[in-house]
Design an enzyme around this catalytic site. Structure first.
Site, mmCIF file in Angstrom:
data_model
loop_
_atom_site.group_PDB
_atom_site.id
_atom_site.type_symbol
_atom_site.label_atom_id
_atom_site.label_comp_id
_atom_site.label_asym_id
_atom_site.label_seq_id
_atom_site.Cartn_x
_atom_site.Cartn_y
_atom_site.Cartn_z
ATOM 1 N N TYR A 1 3.082 -2.903 9.713
ATOM 2 C CA TYR A 1 3.869 -3.502 8.635
ATOM 3 C C TYR A 1 4.542 -4.809 9.060
ATOM 4 O O TYR A 1 4.598 -5.769 8.293
ATOM 5 C CB TYR A 1 4.899 -2.497 8.091
ATOM 6 C CG TYR A 1 4.245 -1.367 7.317
ATOM 7 C CD1 TYR A 1 3.400 -0.465 7.954
ATOM 8 C CD2 TYR A 1 4.456 -1.199 5.963
ATOM 9 C CE1 TYR A 1 2.786 0.565 7.262
ATOM 10 C CE2 TYR A 1 3.855 -0.170 5.259
ATOM 11 C CZ TYR A 1 3.019 0.714 5.913
ATOM 12 O OH TYR A 1 2.413 1.720 5.226
ATOM 13 N N HIS B 1 -1.372 -1.705 -1.960
ATOM 14 C CA HIS B 1 -0.110 -1.644 -2.713
ATOM 15 C C HIS B 1 0.265 -3.002 -3.302
ATOM 16 O O HIS B 1 1.445 -3.329 -3.420
ATOM 17 C CB HIS B 1 1.036 -1.129 -1.837
ATOM 18 C CG HIS B 1 0.840 0.265 -1.317
ATOM 19 N ND1 HIS B 1 1.282 1.384 -1.991
ATOM 20 C CD2 HIS B 1 0.229 0.723 -0.199
ATOM 21 C CE1 HIS B 1 0.966 2.470 -1.291
ATOM 22 N NE2 HIS B 1 0.320 2.097 -0.204
ATOM 23 N N ASN C 1 4.739 7.775 -0.321
ATOM 24 C CA ASN C 1 3.812 7.846 -1.457
ATOM 25 C C ASN C 1 4.243 8.969 -2.398
ATOM 26 O O ASN C 1 5.141 9.755 -2.069
ATOM 27 C CB ASN C 1 2.384 8.145 -0.974
ATOM 28 C CG ASN C 1 1.673 6.901 -0.437
ATOM 29 O OD1 ASN C 1 2.102 5.770 -0.676
ATOM 30 N ND2 ASN C 1 0.597 7.117 0.284
HETATM 31 FE FE1 HDE Z 1 0.883 1.571 4.202
HETATM 32 N N1 HDE Z 1 0.712 -0.428 4.373
HETATM 33 N N2 HDE Z 1 -0.362 1.834 5.769
HETATM 34 N N3 HDE Z 1 0.894 3.601 3.952
HETATM 35 N N4 HDE Z 1 2.078 1.382 2.638
HETATM 36 C C1 HDE Z 1 1.295 -1.327 3.577
HETATM 37 O O1 HDE Z 1 2.427 -3.260 4.300
HETATM 38 C C2 HDE Z 1 -0.705 0.869 6.648
HETATM 39 C C3 HDE Z 1 0.250 4.519 4.715
HETATM 40 C C4 HDE Z 1 2.719 2.369 1.956
HETATM 41 O O2 HDE Z 1 6.054 -1.599 -1.738
HETATM 42 C C5 HDE Z 1 1.133 -2.742 4.080
HETATM 43 O O3 HDE Z 1 3.893 -4.683 3.360
HETATM 44 C C6 HDE Z 1 -1.467 1.427 7.731
HETATM 45 C C7 HDE Z 1 0.749 5.830 4.462
HETATM 46 C C8 HDE Z 1 3.477 1.807 0.875
HETATM 47 O O4 HDE Z 1 5.785 -3.198 -0.268
HETATM 48 C C9 HDE Z 1 0.384 -2.559 5.403
HETATM 49 C C10 HDE Z 1 -1.572 2.759 7.454
HETATM 50 C C11 HDE Z 1 1.705 5.669 3.500
HETATM 51 C C12 HDE Z 1 3.270 0.440 0.948
HETATM 52 C C13 HDE Z 1 0.200 -1.060 5.458
HETATM 53 C C14 HDE Z 1 -0.878 3.000 6.232
HETATM 54 C C15 HDE Z 1 1.786 4.268 3.194
HETATM 55 C C16 HDE Z 1 2.409 0.205 2.060
HETATM 56 C C17 HDE Z 1 0.523 -3.689 3.083
HETATM 57 C C18 HDE Z 1 -2.315 3.815 8.241
HETATM 58 C C19 HDE Z 1 2.531 6.765 2.826
HETATM 59 C C20 HDE Z 1 3.810 -0.603 0.003
HETATM 60 C C21 HDE Z 1 1.661 -4.564 2.602
HETATM 61 C C22 HDE Z 1 -1.883 3.948 9.575
HETATM 62 C C23 HDE Z 1 3.500 7.320 3.719
HETATM 63 C C24 HDE Z 1 5.195 -1.034 0.394
HETATM 64 C C25 HDE Z 1 2.796 -4.204 3.411
HETATM 65 C C26 HDE Z 1 5.718 -2.030 -0.616
HETATM 66 C C27 HDE Z 1 2.003 -1.057 2.475
HETATM 67 C C28 HDE Z 1 -0.404 -0.470 6.494
HETATM 68 C C29 HDE Z 1 -0.838 4.275 5.627
HETATM 69 C C30 HDE Z 1 2.697 3.782 2.217
HETATM 70 C C31 HDE Z 1 -0.912 -3.339 5.528
HETATM 71 C C32 HDE Z 1 -2.023 0.657 8.892
HETATM 72 C C33 HDE Z 1 0.326 7.132 5.137
HETATM 73 C C34 HDE Z 1 4.318 2.560 -0.144
HETATM 74 O O5 HDE Z 1 1.157 -2.976 6.475
#
Ligand code: HDE
Length: 703
Positions: free
Chosen positions: A372, A85, A158
């Site tokens: 996060y 993202h 999402n």
């Molecule tokens: Fe994320 N995800 N994600 N994700 N995600 C990040 O956090 C993570 C997942 C989503 O505009 C990171 O600040 C893991 C699902 C959005 O700043 C990080 C897993 C969904 C955004 C991270 C998931 C998301 C992130 C990277 C699996 C939909 C952007 C930068 C367990 C519900 C937020 C940050 C923004 C961002 C980890 C799966 C949505 C690395 C470990 C499912 C919208 O922490």
């Protein structure tokens, strides 16, 4: 001695030998009145054009603290981009409760109708880097920070309601596979390569999400026209401590809209910032994007009776089974003042919930609850990231946490521990815990009566997680024929970019479990034999189609929020252009005027300036186009590649074309046979919002 210039920026000065040296000419007088340039220590800067040197041609001096501070700060301007993202656009706004649900939740924003809560939303692509284009085929992030009086609530979702994987332990594998290949460093922002499809083929749990990712949902027209989903199952908890499961939804007021793949590719070249610009300009011009906020609420008994597991993030709850109840509306009404300070530094975390919201045991969500916070420390470099203005709660924050990098608060007194009895001596004693109103976790062992083995430590997935195909079938079966063709074509495109044949074959064998005709279309599109179906870990169940999953079944949206291009040239009828522009704007569309040259043109009835030049404003940037030109300029345009492409693209992207008689002649010369989407200028405003999908099979070979 060098003569000291009267002002720091006079044009010349004299060197030690009496020689004259030029200083950089510049405008010293155009700053804000009374605003003095200073260093970060507040020292006024006398010269911001020249570093301090031993003589005009001599070496730069180490003592030049003005230069060193400026370069030092610049060298550190970038922070690590988000690992996923990274490319995102954000905006401020307000969430208004339209239906209070205190019987379901204590969450502060949902307690009374009309209650307003400030929000910041960030939309993103997933795979590409921060500087990548806005329109790849990709999932879009939809993250909202609610600044409630009970603290921060982040809903980090999402634009697709399900996810690729079921367990957080697979997330690094998924992300490594989709991002640029480790040795080559490409492709950027594209899933169309071996490693992604290798992972997909080996992980059948991805198949439901793959159907979404290959659909037009993954090539949205605008961030204003995407849905949002919390994806994971959460809980709503009321004041009596009763809880229900909930899925969160955002529904765009403008309706769902997407581009075609060919359009998305061309937009990437024409305007890599297409979505960012669209969001920014809509807000700047007062066309505030809005989403209705809805909840799907079910209780544990309902969940236990389903063929799918509510804790499985690869499954959705069909809206036809459990309606989405609308309880609020988010309106984005203010652009960030500074992209870095706000959009880049905003730190979301699904673990940020307020009393009234709680987690389920979804193993993907549970992993996210850790990830996060961890990532913010890496990116923002300090445990005090919550003090940045964009992240700071808009309610009091009081605790005994202290110090750390870049501490911005100045806590008073010596009460930095608890319990303490300092107030007995008349000193401040600090805050205390609040059992009645503080956050208390729902005591959530799903089946408290469970046998001991059920709560033993295991590395297992629940049984129903093994159903990888029922909902992939549901999604595909719920699409209109043209949407199904788009999915098949997207699969052909993506797999054609895979070099490893066994990777393609394995994906084809999975597709057979979704829909045999889909698998056959894709195999034909790749000129490959259809392999045996892959064994399914669990036999799929039949589900009734869900029209809510189709974009086109929602119907055609209106002119509201559309961007329309009108082409003109020397001698065009200004009154006709003004009239059409007026009609379109009255319907809520924005209009840009396009001409072969950007400056002023002499028209019949007056002069007119274009907003953009033809080659710089291709028709892919518009939802529909009209052309009002005279025969002579039309004849000239007929041999211009950019002009020809303008019309050919509009036609092949199934857009409405408003054509004056000279334009019709031009179209005929291009071999375009007018259909119901090529209309007279007088009809254009009424037909412009529609896409003419019947045209597509006539202009493009779909799989
Ligand atoms: Fe994320 N995800 N994600 N994700 N995600 C990040 O956090 C993570 C997942 C989503 O505009 C990171 O600040 C893991 C699902 C959005 O700043 C990080 C897993 C969904 C955004 C991270 C998931 C998301 C992130 C990277 C699996 C939909 C952007 C930068 C367990 C519900 C937020 C940050 C923004 C961002 C980890 C799966 C949505 C690395 C470990 C499912 C919208 O922490």
């Amino acid at each position: 001695m060098a003569k000291k210039p009267a002002r720091p920026n006079t044009d010349s000065t004299t060197g030690p030998g009496g020689e004259t040296h030029q200083q950089v000419p510049h405008d010293a007088d155009h700053g804000d009145a009374g605003a003095h340039l200073t260093t970060n220590q507040g020292i006024r800067v006398a010269d911001n054009q020249n570093s301090l040197k031993a003589g005009a041609r001599g070496p730069t001096l180490l003592e030049d603290f003005v230069l060193r501070e400026k370069i030092f700060h610049f060298d550190h301007e970038r922070i690590p981009e988000r690992i996923v993202h990274a490319r995102g656009s954000g905006a401020h706004g307000v969430f208004e409760c339209t239906r209070a649900i205190p019987e379901l939740t204590m969450a502060a924003p949902l307690q009374e109708v009309g209650k307003q809560t400030p929000v910041f939303a960030r939309f993103s692509t997933v795979a590409g880097g921060a500087g990548s284009v806005d329109t790849p085929r990709d999932v879009r992030g939809f993250a909202v920070k609610f600044y409630t009086e009970a603290g921060i609530w982040d809903l980090v979702g999402n634009n697709i309601p399900v996810f690729f994987i079921q367990d957080a332990i697979k997330f690094p594998d998924l992300v490594h596979a989709v991002k640029m290949e480790a040795d080559k460093g490409y492709p950027q922002a594209a899933s169309a390569h071996d490693t992604f499809w290798d992972f997909v083929g080996l992980m059948p749990e991805t198949m439901h999400m793959i159907m979404w990712a290959m659909s037009d949902r993954a090539i949205p027209r605008s961030l204003r026209t995407i849905e949002g989903f919390g994806v994971n199952t959460y809980r709503l908890v009321n004041a009596q401590g009763q809880a229900k499961f909930v899925k969160f939804h955002w529904k765009p007021v403008l309706g769902l809209q997407s581009t075609t793949w060919d359009e998305a590719v061309k937009i990437a070249g024409a305007d890599p910032d297409y979505h960012r610009r669209d969001l920014y300009e809509a807000i700047e011009t007062g066309n505030f994007p809005a989403w209705d906020f809805g909840v799907q609420v079910v209780d544990e008994e309902w969940a236990a009776a389903q063929d799918f597991d509510i804790l499985d993030a690869t499954k959705l709850i069909p809206e036809e089974l459990v309606p989405v109840e609308i309880v609020g509306r988010m309106t984005l009404n203010r652009n960030p003042d500074n992209f870095f300070a706000e959009t880049e530094q905003v730190a979301f975390c699904p673990a940020n919930v307020v009393p009234g919201i709680d987690f389920s045991h979804d193993p993907l969500l549970q992993g996210r609850l850790f990830s996060y916070l961890d990532t913010q420390l890496k990116r923002l470099g300090s445990t005090n990231f919550h003090q940045l203005p964009i992240n700071a709660p808009k309610c009091p924050v009081m605790n005994f946490q202290r110090d750390g990098h870049m501490q911005m608060g100045v806590p008073k007194g010596r009460a930095n521990y608890e319990p303490n009895s300092l107030n007995e001596a008349g000193e401040p004693g600090g805050p205390r815990e609040c059992p009645a109103t503080g956050f208390s976790s729902f005591p959530a062992i799903e089946r408290p009566e469970a046998a001991r083995e059920d709560i033993a430590k295991v590395r297992l997935r629940p049984e129903l997680f093994a159903d990888h195909y029922s909902q992939a079938r549901l999604f595909y079966a719920s699409q209109t024929p043209i949407e199904q063709a788009h999915i098949a074509s997207a699969l052909v495109f993506e797999l054609s970019k895979c070099v490893l044949e066994h990777v393609r074959t394995r994906v084809l064998s999975r597709l057979r479990n979704i829909d045999d005709s889909l698998a056959q279309r894709v195999a034909d599109g790749l000129a490959m034999p259809l392999p045996e179906a892959a064994p399914a870990a669990r036999a799929p169940v039949e589900m009734a189609p869900s029209p809510a999953l189709s974009i086109l079944a929602h119907g055609q949206p209106s002119l509201q929020g559309r961007l329309i291009g009108i082409l003109f040239d020397e001698g065009s009828d200004k009154a006709a252009i003004d009239k059409l522009k007026g009609e379109l704007e009255a319907g809520g569309a924005a209009v840009l005027l396009v001409a072969p040259k950007v400056g002023e043109h002499a028209l019949k009835g007056g002069k007119l300036k274009a907003h953009g030049q033809l080659a710089g404003m291709p028709s892919v940037l518009f939802d529909a186009v009209a052309s009002i030109i005279m025969p002579d300029p039309a004849a000239k345009l007929a041999m211009d590649a950019a002009a020809k492409q303008w019309f050919m693209d509009a036609f092949s992207h199934c857009k409405t074309i408003g054509a004056c008689p000279a334009t019709r002649k031009l179209l005929a010369g291009l071999g375009i046979e007018p259909d119901e989407g090529v209309v007279e200028i007088a009809q254009f405003a009424a037909v412009a919002p529609a896409r003419h999908w019947d045209r597509e099979p006539k202009v493009r070979m779909l799989a």
